[in-house]
Design an enzyme around this catalytic site. Structure first.
Site, PDB file in Angstrom:
ATOM      1  N   TYR A 128     -48.660 -13.898  21.290  1.00 36.54           N
ATOM      2  CA  TYR A 128     -47.503 -13.113  20.831  1.00 36.54           C
ATOM      3  C   TYR A 128     -46.525 -13.999  20.046  1.00 36.54           C
ATOM      4  O   TYR A 128     -45.814 -13.536  19.160  1.00 36.54           O
ATOM      5  CB  TYR A 128     -46.828 -12.436  22.026  1.00 36.54           C
ATOM      6  CG  TYR A 128     -46.034 -11.207  21.641  1.00 36.54           C
ATOM      7  CD1 TYR A 128     -46.640 -10.102  21.036  1.00 36.54           C
ATOM      8  CD2 TYR A 128     -44.666 -11.136  21.888  1.00 36.54           C
ATOM      9  CE1 TYR A 128     -45.910  -8.978  20.682  1.00 36.54           C
ATOM     10  CE2 TYR A 128     -43.928 -10.018  21.549  1.00 36.54           C
ATOM     11  CZ  TYR A 128     -44.556  -8.948  20.945  1.00 36.54           C
ATOM     12  OH  TYR A 128     -43.822  -7.844  20.604  1.00 36.54           O
ATOM     13  N   LYS A 135     -38.365 -11.117  19.757  1.00 34.80           N
ATOM     14  CA  LYS A 135     -37.976 -10.107  20.757  1.00 34.80           C
ATOM     15  C   LYS A 135     -36.873 -10.653  21.674  1.00 34.80           C
ATOM     16  O   LYS A 135     -35.985  -9.898  22.095  1.00 34.80           O
ATOM     17  CB  LYS A 135     -39.180  -9.652  21.591  1.00 34.80           C
ATOM     18  CG  LYS A 135     -40.191  -8.790  20.840  1.00 34.80           C
ATOM     19  CD  LYS A 135     -39.598  -7.499  20.284  1.00 34.80           C
ATOM     20  CE  LYS A 135     -40.676  -6.539  19.783  1.00 34.80           C
ATOM     21  NZ  LYS A 135     -40.109  -5.427  18.990  1.00 34.80           N
ATOM     22  N   ARG A 169     -52.112   0.634  21.653  1.00 34.24           N
ATOM     23  CA  ARG A 169     -52.891   0.403  20.428  1.00 34.24           C
ATOM     24  C   ARG A 169     -52.249   1.107  19.231  1.00 34.24           C
ATOM     25  O   ARG A 169     -52.382   2.310  19.067  1.00 34.24           O
ATOM     26  CB  ARG A 169     -54.313   0.927  20.636  1.00 34.24           C
ATOM     27  CG  ARG A 169     -55.384   0.099  19.949  1.00 34.24           C
ATOM     28  CD  ARG A 169     -56.710   0.802  20.035  1.00 34.24           C
ATOM     29  NE  ARG A 169     -57.173   0.955  21.398  1.00 34.24           N
ATOM     30  CZ  ARG A 169     -57.989   0.113  22.018  1.00 34.24           C
ATOM     31  NH1 ARG A 169     -58.439  -0.939  21.394  1.00 34.24           N
ATOM     32  NH2 ARG A 169     -58.373   0.324  23.259  1.00 34.24           N
ATOM     33  N   THR A 170     -51.550   0.355  18.401  1.00 36.18           N
ATOM     34  CA  THR A 170     -50.913   0.890  17.180  1.00 36.18           C
ATOM     35  C   THR A 170     -51.263  -0.035  16.018  1.00 36.18           C
ATOM     36  O   THR A 170     -51.903  -1.077  16.225  1.00 36.18           O
ATOM     37  CB  THR A 170     -49.378   0.910  17.310  1.00 36.18           C
ATOM     38  OG1 THR A 170     -48.922  -0.435  17.457  1.00 36.18           O
ATOM     39  CG2 THR A 170     -48.900   1.748  18.489  1.00 36.18           C
TER      40      THR A 170
HETATM   41  O1  0WD Z   1     -48.090  -2.592  22.122  1.00 40.58           O
HETATM   42  C1  0WD Z   1     -47.280  -2.171  21.314  1.00 40.58           C
HETATM   43  N1  0WD Z   1     -47.666  -1.471  20.284  1.00 40.58           N
HETATM   44  C2  0WD Z   1     -45.820  -2.442  21.527  1.00 40.58           C
HETATM   45  C3  0WD Z   1     -44.927  -2.287  20.501  1.00 40.58           C
HETATM   46  C4  0WD Z   1     -45.391  -2.909  22.868  1.00 40.58           C
HETATM   47  C5  0WD Z   1     -43.977  -3.123  22.974  1.00 40.58           C
HETATM   48  C6  0WD Z   1     -43.127  -2.966  21.917  1.00 40.58           C
HETATM   49  N2  0WD Z   1     -43.611  -2.555  20.682  1.00 40.58           N
HETATM   50  C7  0WD Z   1     -42.658  -2.410  19.594  1.00 40.58           C
HETATM   51  C8  0WD Z   1     -42.990  -3.130  18.306  1.00 40.58           C
HETATM   52  O2  0WD Z   1     -42.742  -4.508  18.403  1.00 40.58           O
HETATM   53  C9  0WD Z   1     -42.040  -2.433  17.355  1.00 40.58           C
HETATM   54  O3  0WD Z   1     -40.733  -2.958  17.526  1.00 40.58           O
HETATM   55  O4  0WD Z   1     -42.564  -1.067  19.203  1.00 40.58           O
HETATM   56  C10 0WD Z   1     -42.058  -1.002  17.870  1.00 40.58           C
HETATM   57  C11 0WD Z   1     -42.924  -0.021  17.091  1.00 40.58           C
HETATM   58  O5  0WD Z   1     -44.205  -0.595  16.915  1.00 40.58           O
HETATM   59  P1  0WD Z   1     -45.587   0.196  16.976  1.00 40.58           P
HETATM   60  O6  0WD Z   1     -45.366   1.622  17.190  1.00 40.58           O
HETATM   61  O7  0WD Z   1     -46.458  -0.559  17.898  1.00 40.58           O
HETATM   62  O8  0WD Z   1     -46.208  -0.114  15.539  1.00 40.58           O
HETATM   63  P2  0WD Z   1     -46.294   0.651  14.116  1.00 40.58           P
HETATM   64  O9  0WD Z   1     -46.794   2.023  14.305  1.00 40.58           O
HETATM   65  O10 0WD Z   1     -47.093  -0.259  13.240  1.00 40.58           O
HETATM   66  O11 0WD Z   1     -44.787   0.700  13.634  1.00 40.58           O
HETATM   67  C12 0WD Z   1     -44.055  -0.442  13.247  1.00 40.58           C
HETATM   68  C13 0WD Z   1     -43.396  -0.162  11.922  1.00 40.58           C
HETATM   69  C14 0WD Z   1     -44.101  -0.543  10.639  1.00 40.58           C
HETATM   70  O12 0WD Z   1     -45.330  -0.279  10.562  1.00 40.58           O
HETATM   71  P3  0WD Z   1     -46.357  -1.280   9.729  1.00 40.58           P
HETATM   72  O13 0WD Z   1     -47.493  -1.314  10.689  1.00 40.58           O
HETATM   73  O14 0WD Z   1     -46.578  -0.537   8.481  1.00 40.58           O
HETATM   74  O15 0WD Z   1     -45.746  -2.651   9.533  1.00 40.58           O
HETATM   75  O16 0WD Z   1     -42.265  -0.897  11.625  1.00 40.58           O
HETATM   76  C15 0WD Z   1     -41.910  -0.524  10.291  1.00 40.58           C
HETATM   77  C16 0WD Z   1     -43.112   0.050   9.647  1.00 40.58           C
HETATM   78  O17 0WD Z   1     -43.017   1.427   9.606  1.00 40.58           O
HETATM   79  N3  0WD Z   1     -41.486  -1.630   9.468  1.00 40.58           N
HETATM   80  C17 0WD Z   1     -40.438  -1.539   8.648  1.00 40.58           C
HETATM   81  N4  0WD Z   1     -39.563  -0.537   8.434  1.00 40.58           N
HETATM   82  C18 0WD Z   1     -38.605  -0.733   7.519  1.00 40.58           C
HETATM   83  N5  0WD Z   1     -38.467  -1.873   6.826  1.00 40.58           N
HETATM   84  C19 0WD Z   1     -40.374  -2.762   7.965  1.00 40.58           C
HETATM   85  C20 0WD Z   1     -39.326  -2.911   7.009  1.00 40.58           C
HETATM   86  N6  0WD Z   1     -39.175  -4.031   6.287  1.00 40.58           N
HETATM   87  N7  0WD Z   1     -41.383  -3.555   8.393  1.00 40.58           N
HETATM   88  C21 0WD Z   1     -42.058  -2.861   9.302  1.00 40.58           C
END
Ligand code: 0WD
Length: 256
Positions: free
Chosen positions: A157, A164, A194-195
């Site tokens: 990580y 974080k 899983r995302t």
């Molecule tokens: O296991 C996990 N998936 C966990 C996620 C466990 C615990 C926390 N999280 C957190 C992540 O660290 C994040 O803060 O949850 C949050 C959402 O993440 P997610 O749902 O896992 O991932 P995803 O669906 O990829 O959404 C994150 C999004 C970006 O997606 P991509 O994959 O295209 O980078 O963050 C956004 C974007 O939509 N993002 C931005 N938005 C605006 N400006 C930017 C930016 N510069 N960069 C990324």
């Protein structure tokens, strides 16, 4: 239920149907809230547009916001303010780190990668909190998503864990700044899901297996469960809660 009927919420960070932000959107929709979405670029705009019909929303506002740009943040919240003079809360679901730095030694993190991860994953919460504050005229609730890797070392990580930790501290300082305006600031520490973002982390699937074996609930967490906890923190049910980090992780954080 009608817990959030007539309330307006901004959701940042829907990338696709697997996004935790989308789990939160579905829960807020179910609770009767009006939703405003921000997206990072044209590609993600189309993705969100495709998903919105699954909700029973009318005239959903979709606004571009790249959190690496002050101008983009100003434009986004200016646009939102024109249509929504009063907003009740915001869900910040955004993070980024270079894929090559989510494996191997943390000590190999580059200056550039360190800064980028902090900018998008931690500073963005500070910037959007400041931008949304004038809209939270009747008080409000700001929510972000964090992960256990900011509290302790989780293999691979790396820089995201350090970002974080910065995000977690920012939640506390923001909560203290904004409490006098009846604006609460909290986080949910989600178990691994899983995302798209999770795909970038080396060994993610093994991590899920460990959770199934060791977490008190003996299973992984899903975005709907994060959505339910988000309703609590974003609604009046949590009126006495600020600066808090709520673990929605099948209880894994208590296991040594
Ligand atoms: O296991 C996990 N998936 C966990 C996620 C466990 C615990 C926390 N999280 C957190 C992540 O660290 C994040 O803060 O949850 C949050 C959402 O993440 P997610 O749902 O896992 O991932 P995803 O669906 O990829 O959404 C994150 C999004 C970006 O997606 P991509 O994959 O295209 O980078 O963050 C956004 C974007 O939509 N993002 C931005 N938005 C605006 N400006 C930017 C930016 N510069 N960069 C990324």
């Amino acid at each position: 239920n009608n817990l959030l009927t007539g309330k307006n919420f901004i959701i940042m960070g829907v990338a696709n149907k697997r996004s935790i932000a989308w789990g939160i959107a579905k829960a807020l929709n179910e609770a009767g809230a009006n939703l405003i979405f921000t997206y990072q670029g044209e590609r993600l705009k189309r993705e969100v547009e495709r998903l919105i019909p699954e909700l029973n929303q009318e005239n959903t506002l979709l606004v571009e916001c790249d959190v690496t740009s002050d101008e983009s943040i100003d434009n986004a919240f200016g646009t939102i303010a024109q249509q929504y003079p009063v907003v009740d809360g915001l869900a910040h679901c955004i993070a980024f780190a270079k894929r090559e730095e989510l494996t191997g030694d943390f000590s190999d993190t580059s200056r550039d990668g360190f800064q980028l991860a902090h900018d998008i994953s931690a500073f963005s919460l500070v910037a959007v909190s400041k931008a949304v504050k004038p809209l939270l005229k009747e008080g409000g609730s700001i929510l972000t998503l964090t992960y256990l890797g900011g509290e302790r070392v989780v293999k691979n990580y790396n820089i995201m864990g350090v970002a974080k930790a910065s995000l977690d501290a920012s939640v506390k300082y923001l909560a203290n700044d904004f409490g006098q305006y009846n604006i609460r600031v909290n986080s949910i520490s989600a178990g691994p899901i899983r995302t798209l973002a999770a795909k970038g982390i080396a060994g993610f699937n093994e991590n899920l297996k460990v959770i199934e074996e060791k977490a008190p609930l003996r299973r992984t967490t899903n975005p709907e469960e994060v959505g339910k906890a988000a309703i609590f923190l974003l609604s009046d049910l949590a009126s006495g809660v600020t600066g808090e980090n709520l673990h929605v992780d099948s209880g894994y954080h208590i296991i040594g």
